[in-house]
Design a protein around this motif. Sequence first.
Motif, PDB file in Angstrom:
ATOM      1  N   SER A 184      22.213   6.973  -3.598  1.00  0.00           N
ATOM      2  CA  SER A 184      22.279   5.230  -2.586  1.00  0.00           C
ATOM      3  C   SER A 184      21.930   4.750  -1.908  1.00  0.00           C
ATOM      4  O   SER A 184      21.529   3.790  -1.323  1.00  0.00           O
ATOM      5  CB  SER A 184      24.095   5.468  -2.228  1.00  0.00           C
ATOM      6  N   ILE A 185      21.519   6.241  -0.302  1.00  0.00           N
ATOM      7  CA  ILE A 185      20.672   6.056   1.038  1.00  0.00           C
ATOM      8  C   ILE A 185      19.165   6.025   0.925  1.00  0.00           C
ATOM      9  O   ILE A 185      18.123   5.313   1.332  1.00  0.00           O
ATOM     10  CB  ILE A 185      20.788   6.969   2.060  1.00  0.00           C
ATOM     11  N   LYS A 186      18.359   7.013  -0.662  1.00  0.00           N
ATOM     12  CA  LYS A 186      17.378   6.637  -0.414  1.00  0.00           C
ATOM     13  C   LYS A 186      17.200   5.658  -0.710  1.00  0.00           C
ATOM     14  O   LYS A 186      15.624   5.302  -0.141  1.00  0.00           O
ATOM     15  CB  LYS A 186      16.591   7.832  -1.702  1.00  0.00           C
ATOM     16  N   ASN A 187      17.060   4.829  -1.196  1.00  0.00           N
ATOM     17  CA  ASN A 187      17.075   3.295  -1.412  1.00  0.00           C
ATOM     18  C   ASN A 187      16.920   1.885  -0.027  1.00  0.00           C
ATOM     19  O   ASN A 187      15.855   1.480   0.120  1.00  0.00           O
ATOM     20  CB  ASN A 187      18.150   2.550  -2.357  1.00  0.00           C
ATOM     21  N   VAL A 188      17.830   2.922   1.035  1.00  0.00           N
ATOM     22  CA  VAL A 188      17.560   1.759   2.365  1.00  0.00           C
ATOM     23  C   VAL A 188      16.289   3.058   2.227  1.00  0.00           C
ATOM     24  O   VAL A 188      15.428   1.575   2.987  1.00  0.00           O
ATOM     25  CB  VAL A 188      18.317   2.073   3.043  1.00  0.00           C
ATOM     26  N   ILE A 189      16.158   3.949   2.350  1.00  0.00           N
ATOM     27  CA  ILE A 189      14.793   4.422   3.481  1.00  0.00           C
ATOM     28  C   ILE A 189      13.571   3.967   2.347  1.00  0.00           C
ATOM     29  O   ILE A 189      12.156   3.852   2.910  1.00  0.00           O
ATOM     30  CB  ILE A 189      14.302   5.839   3.064  1.00  0.00           C
ATOM     31  N   ALA A 190      13.775   3.218   1.197  1.00  0.00           N
ATOM     32  CA  ALA A 190      12.472   3.383  -0.177  1.00  0.00           C
ATOM     33  C   ALA A 190      11.983   1.810   0.603  1.00  0.00           C
ATOM     34  O   ALA A 190      11.477   1.261   0.791  1.00  0.00           O
ATOM     35  CB  ALA A 190      13.179   2.755  -0.951  1.00  0.00           C
ATOM     36  N   ILE A 191      13.091   0.704   0.945  1.00  0.00           N
ATOM     37  CA  ILE A 191      12.807  -0.850   1.755  1.00  0.00           C
ATOM     38  C   ILE A 191      11.759  -0.631   3.373  1.00  0.00           C
ATOM     39  O   ILE A 191      10.875  -0.769   2.804  1.00  0.00           O
ATOM     40  CB  ILE A 191      14.085  -0.994   1.789  1.00  0.00           C
ATOM     41  N   SER A 192      12.426   1.096   3.850  1.00  0.00           N
ATOM     42  CA  SER A 192      11.612   0.883   4.995  1.00  0.00           C
ATOM     43  C   SER A 192      10.311   1.172   4.864  1.00  0.00           C
ATOM     44  O   SER A 192       8.882   0.780   5.931  1.00  0.00           O
ATOM     45  CB  SER A 192      12.048   1.739   6.175  1.00  0.00           C
ATOM     46  N   ALA A 193       9.988   2.250   3.811  1.00  0.00           N
ATOM     47  CA  ALA A 193       8.703   2.515   3.227  1.00  0.00           C
ATOM     48  C   ALA A 193       7.441   1.792   2.633  1.00  0.00           C
ATOM     49  O   ALA A 193       6.681   1.785   3.079  1.00  0.00           O
ATOM     50  CB  ALA A 193       8.711   4.048   2.372  1.00  0.00           C
ATOM     51  N   GLY A 194       8.677   0.203   1.701  1.00  0.00           N
ATOM     52  CA  GLY A 194       8.204  -0.585   1.476  1.00  0.00           C
ATOM     53  C   GLY A 194       7.612  -1.782   3.259  1.00  0.00           C
ATOM     54  O   GLY A 194       6.063  -2.117   2.669  1.00  0.00           O
ATOM     55  N   ILE A 195       7.743  -1.653   3.745  1.00  0.00           N
ATOM     56  CA  ILE A 195       7.775  -2.460   5.445  1.00  0.00           C
ATOM     57  C   ILE A 195       6.442  -1.802   5.391  1.00  0.00           C
ATOM     58  O   ILE A 195       5.097  -2.802   6.147  1.00  0.00           O
ATOM     59  CB  ILE A 195       8.730  -2.515   6.143  1.00  0.00           C
ATOM     60  N   ILE A 196       6.292  -0.424   5.351  1.00  0.00           N
ATOM     61  CA  ILE A 196       5.316  -0.488   5.779  1.00  0.00           C
ATOM     62  C   ILE A 196       3.860  -0.433   4.800  1.00  0.00           C
ATOM     63  O   ILE A 196       2.616  -0.753   5.380  1.00  0.00           O
ATOM     64  CB  ILE A 196       5.791   1.640   6.416  1.00  0.00           C
ATOM     65  N   ASP A 197       4.103  -0.688   3.750  1.00  0.00           N
ATOM     66  CA  ASP A 197       2.951  -0.797   2.650  1.00  0.00           C
ATOM     67  C   ASP A 197       2.489  -2.165   3.018  1.00  0.00           C
ATOM     68  O   ASP A 197       1.776  -1.940   2.795  1.00  0.00           O
ATOM     69  CB  ASP A 197       3.790  -0.475   1.339  1.00  0.00           C
ATOM     70  N   GLY A 198       3.808  -2.945   3.482  1.00  0.00           N
ATOM     71  CA  GLY A 198       2.859  -4.274   3.344  1.00  0.00           C
ATOM     72  C   GLY A 198       2.890  -4.856   4.684  1.00  0.00           C
ATOM     73  O   GLY A 198       1.413  -5.227   5.236  1.00  0.00           O
ATOM     74  N   ILE A 199       3.196  -3.808   5.480  1.00  0.00           N
ATOM     75  CA  ILE A 199       2.269  -4.437   7.268  1.00  0.00           C
ATOM     76  C   ILE A 199       0.559  -3.600   6.882  1.00  0.00           C
ATOM     77  O   ILE A 199      -0.279  -4.008   7.304  1.00  0.00           O
ATOM     78  CB  ILE A 199       2.933  -2.883   7.455  1.00  0.00           C
ATOM     79  N   GLY A 200       0.432  -2.101   6.890  1.00  0.00           N
ATOM     80  CA  GLY A 200      -0.980  -1.704   6.258  1.00  0.00           C
ATOM     81  C   GLY A 200      -0.838  -0.914   5.805  1.00  0.00           C
ATOM     82  O   GLY A 200      -2.273  -0.468   5.555  1.00  0.00           O
ATOM     83  N   GLY A 201       0.078  -0.108   4.898  1.00  0.00           N
ATOM     84  CA  GLY A 201      -0.352   1.228   3.769  1.00  0.00           C
ATOM     85  C   GLY A 201      -0.606   1.834   4.852  1.00  0.00           C
ATOM     86  O   GLY A 201      -1.764   2.774   4.927  1.00  0.00           O
ATOM     87  N   TRP A 202       0.175   2.147   5.993  1.00  0.00           N
ATOM     88  CA  TRP A 202      -0.007   3.555   6.141  1.00  0.00           C
ATOM     89  C   TRP A 202       0.126   5.258   6.562  1.00  0.00           C
ATOM     90  O   TRP A 202       1.786   4.550   6.344  1.00  0.00           O
ATOM     91  CB  TRP A 202      -0.170   3.042   8.228  1.00  0.00           C
TER      92      TRP A 202
END
Length: 327
Positions: A184-202
């Motif tokens: 369940s909680i990994k899905n929230v962390i995945a959203i935040s990981a996606g945010i980093i992908d969207g900002i700059g793929g860091w």
Amino acid sequence: MNIGIIGAGSWGTAISKILLNNGHTVRIWTRDTNVYESLTNGENPYYLPGISIPKTIIPSIDLKDVVVNSKLIVLAIPTQAVREVAKQIKSYYQNQIIVNLAKGLEINSQKRISEILSEVLGNVKYVILSGPSHAEEVARDIPTSVVAASENKNLAKITQETFSNVSFRVYTNDDVIGVELGGSIKNVIAISAGIIDGIGGWDNSKAALITRGLAEIIRYGKKKGAKKETFMGLAGLGDLIVTCNSLHSRNRYVGEMIGRGKKLNEIIENMNMVAEGIYTVKALYDEIKALKVEMPIIEKTYEVLYLNKDPRKAIHELMMRELKDEN
Ligand SMILES: NC(=O)C1=CN([C@@H]2O[C@H](COP(=O)(O)OP(=O)(O)OC[C@H]3O[C@@H](n4cnc5c(N)ncnc54)[C@H](OP(=O)(O)O)[C@@H]3O)[C@@H](O)[C@H]2O)C=CC1
Ligand SMILES: O=C(CO)COP(=O)(O)O
């Protein structure tokens, strides 16, 4: 075995292939007549385009028929629909094994699926099947390993034997709380990981986020009675890795779109499939203050999704928190 799958979305459909290939008789319920028609023609273009489904599958729009004719029931619907569907089947459910595939927490109640089912249906023979397993790959027989967790070892074993094959390897586990929370909680962390992908793929930032995200999952899980080692396994770290990195992940995709400046409402409107983290983050945000558990990534993800916080500001705030020991 006669198996009934409730939900013909991407995961229910992919799992139906595994079970058909393993020689079971599979009924699958959908409330959508278009999906029903497609399945009778051996496909599900709405949820799993390009994949052929054996025509031995028995699609149905009659929920009661699927439930009463099944020795084992697979629950493949989004978390927020589970209570409603459990109420629908309550009058004819005959205490068959329920193998749940959903990964999420209920908004407002913060309950796990096993808790929702026991509230509505009583003492359920419950198994959670979870782990790194995108439907798009499972449907193509790409080697995948998951965990079947139950408080009853025999039920976990039955599930292991029913689902396992040469490309789908199932381990057993007795930590239901840990397996449910990891997924369940990994899905929230995945959203935040996606945010980093969207900002700059860091890469550095994402690796830190996944690692510190796991620390938050463990912290919360321990408060809830889960075993730490469960989170180091397939249902924890394994699923975190795949969901934070895969191009198939709906949760990571939501984050990527947010990182590129899209609004949550428009992202949801344009998505056919569920991204559970959008809802689980709400459930967690309401609870973590009361529980006094430190989950800064979860908090910042909530603030970005629902309080209009600029993602760059959220990252800055995470970096500027009081310096501390790693453990
Ligand atoms: N896809 C994947 O790779 C994986 C998904 N999961 C988990 O499995 C669960 C299901 O996901 P997935 O199959 O991907 O989701 P999808 O969005 O692909 O499909 C959801 C299915 O549930 C049905 N549904 C939605 N709301 C209701 C409702 N209120 N009542 C009855 N049926 C409803 C939908 O029907 P309709 O079309 O009529 O709306 C659809 O058939 C989620 O918790 C997900 O996290 C776990 C592992 C892998
Ligand atoms: O749980 C999943 C893979 O194990 C599916 O993740 P997404 O819902 O993000 O696609």
